[in-house]
Write a protein that holds these residues in place. Structure first.
Motif, PDB file in Angstrom:
ATOM      1  N   ASN A  61       0.804  -1.222   0.000  1.00  0.00           N
ATOM      2  CA  ASN A  61       0.000   0.000   0.000  1.00  0.00           C
ATOM      3  C   ASN A  61       0.836   1.271   0.000  1.00  0.00           C
ATOM      4  O   ASN A  61       0.333   2.335   0.320  1.00  0.00           O
ATOM      5  CB  ASN A  61      -0.925   0.005   1.228  1.00  0.00           C
ATOM      6  CG  ASN A  61      -1.928  -1.120   1.156  1.00  0.00           C
ATOM      7  OD1 ASN A  61      -2.351  -1.504   0.074  1.00  0.00           O
ATOM      8  ND2 ASN A  61      -2.290  -1.663   2.307  1.00  0.00           N
ATOM      9  N   LYS A  62       2.100   1.180  -0.344  1.00  0.00           N
ATOM     10  CA  LYS A  62       2.978   2.352  -0.314  1.00  0.00           C
ATOM     11  C   LYS A  62       3.021   3.052  -1.671  1.00  0.00           C
ATOM     12  O   LYS A  62       4.071   3.462  -2.142  1.00  0.00           O
ATOM     13  CB  LYS A  62       4.393   1.940   0.090  1.00  0.00           C
ATOM     14  CG  LYS A  62       4.499   1.354   1.471  1.00  0.00           C
ATOM     15  CD  LYS A  62       5.924   0.967   1.769  1.00  0.00           C
ATOM     16  CE  LYS A  62       6.028   0.264   3.107  1.00  0.00           C
ATOM     17  NZ  LYS A  62       7.382  -0.226   3.333  1.00  0.00           N
ATOM     18  N   LEU A  63       1.877   3.218  -2.299  1.00  0.00           N
ATOM     19  CA  LEU A  63       1.825   3.840  -3.618  1.00  0.00           C
ATOM     20  C   LEU A  63       2.360   5.269  -3.601  1.00  0.00           C
ATOM     21  O   LEU A  63       2.966   5.717  -4.562  1.00  0.00           O
ATOM     22  CB  LEU A  63       0.396   3.845  -4.156  1.00  0.00           C
ATOM     23  CG  LEU A  63      -0.126   2.518  -4.668  1.00  0.00           C
ATOM     24  CD1 LEU A  63      -1.605   2.626  -5.006  1.00  0.00           C
ATOM     25  CD2 LEU A  63       0.656   2.074  -5.882  1.00  0.00           C
ATOM     26  N   LYS A  64       2.137   5.989  -2.535  1.00  0.00           N
ATOM     27  CA  LYS A  64       2.569   7.387  -2.474  1.00  0.00           C
ATOM     28  C   LYS A  64       4.040   7.529  -2.107  1.00  0.00           C
ATOM     29  O   LYS A  64       4.606   8.606  -2.208  1.00  0.00           O
ATOM     30  CB  LYS A  64       1.711   8.175  -1.476  1.00  0.00           C
ATOM     31  CG  LYS A  64       0.252   8.232  -1.881  1.00  0.00           C
ATOM     32  CD  LYS A  64       0.089   8.927  -3.227  1.00  0.00           C
ATOM     33  CE  LYS A  64      -1.362   8.963  -3.630  1.00  0.00           C
ATOM     34  NZ  LYS A  64      -1.576   9.388  -4.982  1.00  0.00           N
ATOM     35  N   SER A  65       4.665   6.444  -1.671  1.00  0.00           N
ATOM     36  CA  SER A  65       6.093   6.490  -1.364  1.00  0.00           C
ATOM     37  C   SER A  65       6.860   6.574  -2.683  1.00  0.00           C
ATOM     38  O   SER A  65       6.657   5.761  -3.581  1.00  0.00           O
ATOM     39  CB  SER A  65       6.495   5.231  -0.591  1.00  0.00           C
ATOM     40  OG  SER A  65       7.876   5.229  -0.358  1.00  0.00           O
ATOM     41  N   PRO A  66       7.728   7.574  -2.847  1.00  0.00           N
ATOM     42  CA  PRO A  66       8.408   7.755  -4.133  1.00  0.00           C
ATOM     43  C   PRO A  66       9.372   6.620  -4.467  1.00  0.00           C
ATOM     44  O   PRO A  66      10.019   6.070  -3.577  1.00  0.00           O
ATOM     45  CB  PRO A  66       9.162   9.072  -3.956  1.00  0.00           C
ATOM     46  CG  PRO A  66       9.273   9.284  -2.499  1.00  0.00           C
ATOM     47  CD  PRO A  66       8.133   8.560  -1.856  1.00  0.00           C
ATOM     48  N   ILE A  67       9.427   6.274  -5.754  1.00  0.00           N
ATOM     49  CA  ILE A  67      10.371   5.262  -6.208  1.00  0.00           C
ATOM     50  C   ILE A  67      11.176   5.799  -7.388  1.00  0.00           C
ATOM     51  O   ILE A  67      10.718   6.659  -8.137  1.00  0.00           O
ATOM     52  CB  ILE A  67       9.702   3.924  -6.584  1.00  0.00           C
ATOM     53  CG1 ILE A  67       8.735   4.082  -7.746  1.00  0.00           C
ATOM     54  CG2 ILE A  67       9.003   3.308  -5.404  1.00  0.00           C
ATOM     55  CD1 ILE A  67       8.168   2.756  -8.233  1.00  0.00           C
ATOM     56  N   ILE A  68      12.385   5.290  -7.492  1.00  0.00           N
ATOM     57  CA  ILE A  68      13.267   5.569  -8.624  1.00  0.00           C
ATOM     58  C   ILE A  68      13.522   4.243  -9.318  1.00  0.00           C
ATOM     59  O   ILE A  68      13.884   3.260  -8.673  1.00  0.00           O
ATOM     60  CB  ILE A  68      14.593   6.189  -8.166  1.00  0.00           C
ATOM     61  CG1 ILE A  68      14.360   7.565  -7.544  1.00  0.00           C
ATOM     62  CG2 ILE A  68      15.587   6.283  -9.331  1.00  0.00           C
ATOM     63  CD1 ILE A  68      15.604   8.200  -6.951  1.00  0.00           C
ATOM     64  N   PHE A  69      13.322   4.220 -10.622  1.00  0.00           N
ATOM     65  CA  PHE A  69      13.639   3.044 -11.416  1.00  0.00           C
ATOM     66  C   PHE A  69      15.060   3.180 -11.954  1.00  0.00           C
ATOM     67  O   PHE A  69      15.419   4.229 -12.501  1.00  0.00           O
ATOM     68  CB  PHE A  69      12.701   2.926 -12.623  1.00  0.00           C
ATOM     69  CG  PHE A  69      11.341   2.381 -12.317  1.00  0.00           C
ATOM     70  CD1 PHE A  69      11.054   1.041 -12.534  1.00  0.00           C
ATOM     71  CD2 PHE A  69      10.341   3.212 -11.834  1.00  0.00           C
ATOM     72  CE1 PHE A  69       9.798   0.537 -12.267  1.00  0.00           C
ATOM     73  CE2 PHE A  69       9.080   2.714 -11.568  1.00  0.00           C
ATOM     74  CZ  PHE A  69       8.804   1.370 -11.779  1.00  0.00           C
ATOM     75  N   ILE A  70      15.857   2.125 -11.804  1.00  0.00           N
ATOM     76  CA  ILE A  70      17.145   2.010 -12.489  1.00  0.00           C
ATOM     77  C   ILE A  70      17.052   0.734 -13.307  1.00  0.00           C
ATOM     78  O   ILE A  70      16.878  -0.354 -12.758  1.00  0.00           O
ATOM     79  CB  ILE A  70      18.331   1.928 -11.512  1.00  0.00           C
ATOM     80  CG1 ILE A  70      18.420   3.207 -10.674  1.00  0.00           C
ATOM     81  CG2 ILE A  70      19.632   1.689 -12.282  1.00  0.00           C
ATOM     82  CD1 ILE A  70      19.520   3.174  -9.622  1.00  0.00           C
ATOM     83  N   SER A  71      17.139   0.863 -14.624  1.00  0.00           N
ATOM     84  CA  SER A  71      16.965  -0.300 -15.492  1.00  0.00           C
ATOM     85  C   SER A  71      18.137  -0.412 -16.453  1.00  0.00           C
ATOM     86  O   SER A  71      18.811   0.575 -16.755  1.00  0.00           O
ATOM     87  CB  SER A  71      15.645  -0.192 -16.252  1.00  0.00           C
ATOM     88  OG  SER A  71      15.592   1.035 -16.964  1.00  0.00           O
ATOM     89  N   PHE A  72      18.363  -1.628 -16.944  1.00  0.00           N
ATOM     90  CA  PHE A  72      19.500  -1.897 -17.816  1.00  0.00           C
ATOM     91  C   PHE A  72      19.079  -2.682 -19.044  1.00  0.00           C
ATOM     92  O   PHE A  72      18.351  -3.668 -18.937  1.00  0.00           O
ATOM     93  CB  PHE A  72      20.564  -2.687 -17.049  1.00  0.00           C
ATOM     94  CG  PHE A  72      21.724  -3.142 -17.899  1.00  0.00           C
ATOM     95  CD1 PHE A  72      22.603  -2.228 -18.444  1.00  0.00           C
ATOM     96  CD2 PHE A  72      21.929  -4.484 -18.136  1.00  0.00           C
ATOM     97  CE1 PHE A  72      23.674  -2.642 -19.226  1.00  0.00           C
ATOM     98  CE2 PHE A  72      22.991  -4.914 -18.917  1.00  0.00           C
ATOM     99  CZ  PHE A  72      23.875  -3.992 -19.464  1.00  0.00           C
ATOM    100  N   SER A  73      19.538  -2.238 -20.194  1.00  0.00           N
ATOM    101  CA  SER A  73      19.433  -2.959 -21.457  1.00  0.00           C
ATOM    102  C   SER A  73      17.987  -3.358 -21.743  1.00  0.00           C
ATOM    103  O   SER A  73      17.099  -2.522 -21.750  1.00  0.00           O
ATOM    104  CB  SER A  73      20.378  -4.165 -21.422  1.00  0.00           C
ATOM    105  OG  SER A  73      20.545  -4.732 -22.683  1.00  0.00           O
ATOM    106  N   ALA A  74      17.730  -4.645 -21.958  1.00  0.00           N
ATOM    107  CA  ALA A  74      16.376  -5.106 -22.252  1.00  0.00           C
ATOM    108  C   ALA A  74      15.413  -4.818 -21.094  1.00  0.00           C
ATOM    109  O   ALA A  74      14.211  -4.660 -21.306  1.00  0.00           O
ATOM    110  CB  ALA A  74      16.376  -6.599 -22.570  1.00  0.00           C
TER     111      ALA A  74
END
Length: 187
Positions: A61-74
């Protein structure tokens, strides 16, 4: 704030090496972040639905907690769609960082940054969307080296928000990541 890492199609040991290399040279504040690694392998890295389900399971239920995506390649393919979907269900995406997401269109109503293993990838990927603050390796390095050892990859931070000409700063990929995370911690 949580940091969601979405690897590409490669051995899981490379992702652990990425995290170790990144954290070894990090500030103490990064150590306090909640770092979550999407465990999907192979073609699952392309599946935004699997990434979204993983996020819902882990963050509840932590939808309002900010997230950062770090993604690689595919993994950039699945991660960018999951970021859009996370916002659609009410989640907050603080930033999206694509590492060598060559050929993947990146648009969203959240800050986007690209990290590339060479200038050509940086330049040609920017045609498909990028933010104002990006990084490319110089000299060019192998695609997997950028993920395995970001602390060893030197290059240029390009900040195109400067009015006259883009500001360029020489640093490592790991240092660039630290600067981004620190910026979003303060917002």
């Amino acid at each position: 704030m949580s940091i969601i890492i979405c690897p590409g199609i490669h051995e899981p040991a490379l992702t652990q090496s990425f995290i170790s290399g990144w954290l070894d040279s990090s500030s103490q504040s990064l150590m306090r972040q909640n770092i979550i690694v999407f465990p999907g392998q192979g073609l699952l890295t392309l599946s935004s639905l699997h990434i979204l389900q993983f996020l819902r399971d882990r963050l509840g239920n932590k939808l309002k907690s900010p997230i950062i995506f770090i993604s690689f390649s595919a993994g950039v393919v699945g991660a960018i769609a999951a970021a859009w979907q996370w916002q659609l269900i009410g989640g907050q995406v603080k930033a999206f960082i694509a590492i060598d997401g060559w050929g993947v269109p990146l648009w969203g109503n959240f800050p986007i940054h690209r990290i590339s293993h060479d200038y050509f990838t940086h330049w040609s990927s920017a045609l498909l969307g990028s933010g104002q603050n990006n990084f490319y390796a110089q000299p060019a390095v192998d695609h997997l080296l950028l993920w395995r050892s970001p602390q060893k990859v030197k290059g240029w931070q390009i900040d195109s928000s400067v009015d006259i000409s883009p500001l360029q700063v020489r640093l490592s990929a790991s240092e660039f990541l630290h600067l981004l995370i620190k910026r979003y911690e303060q917002k």
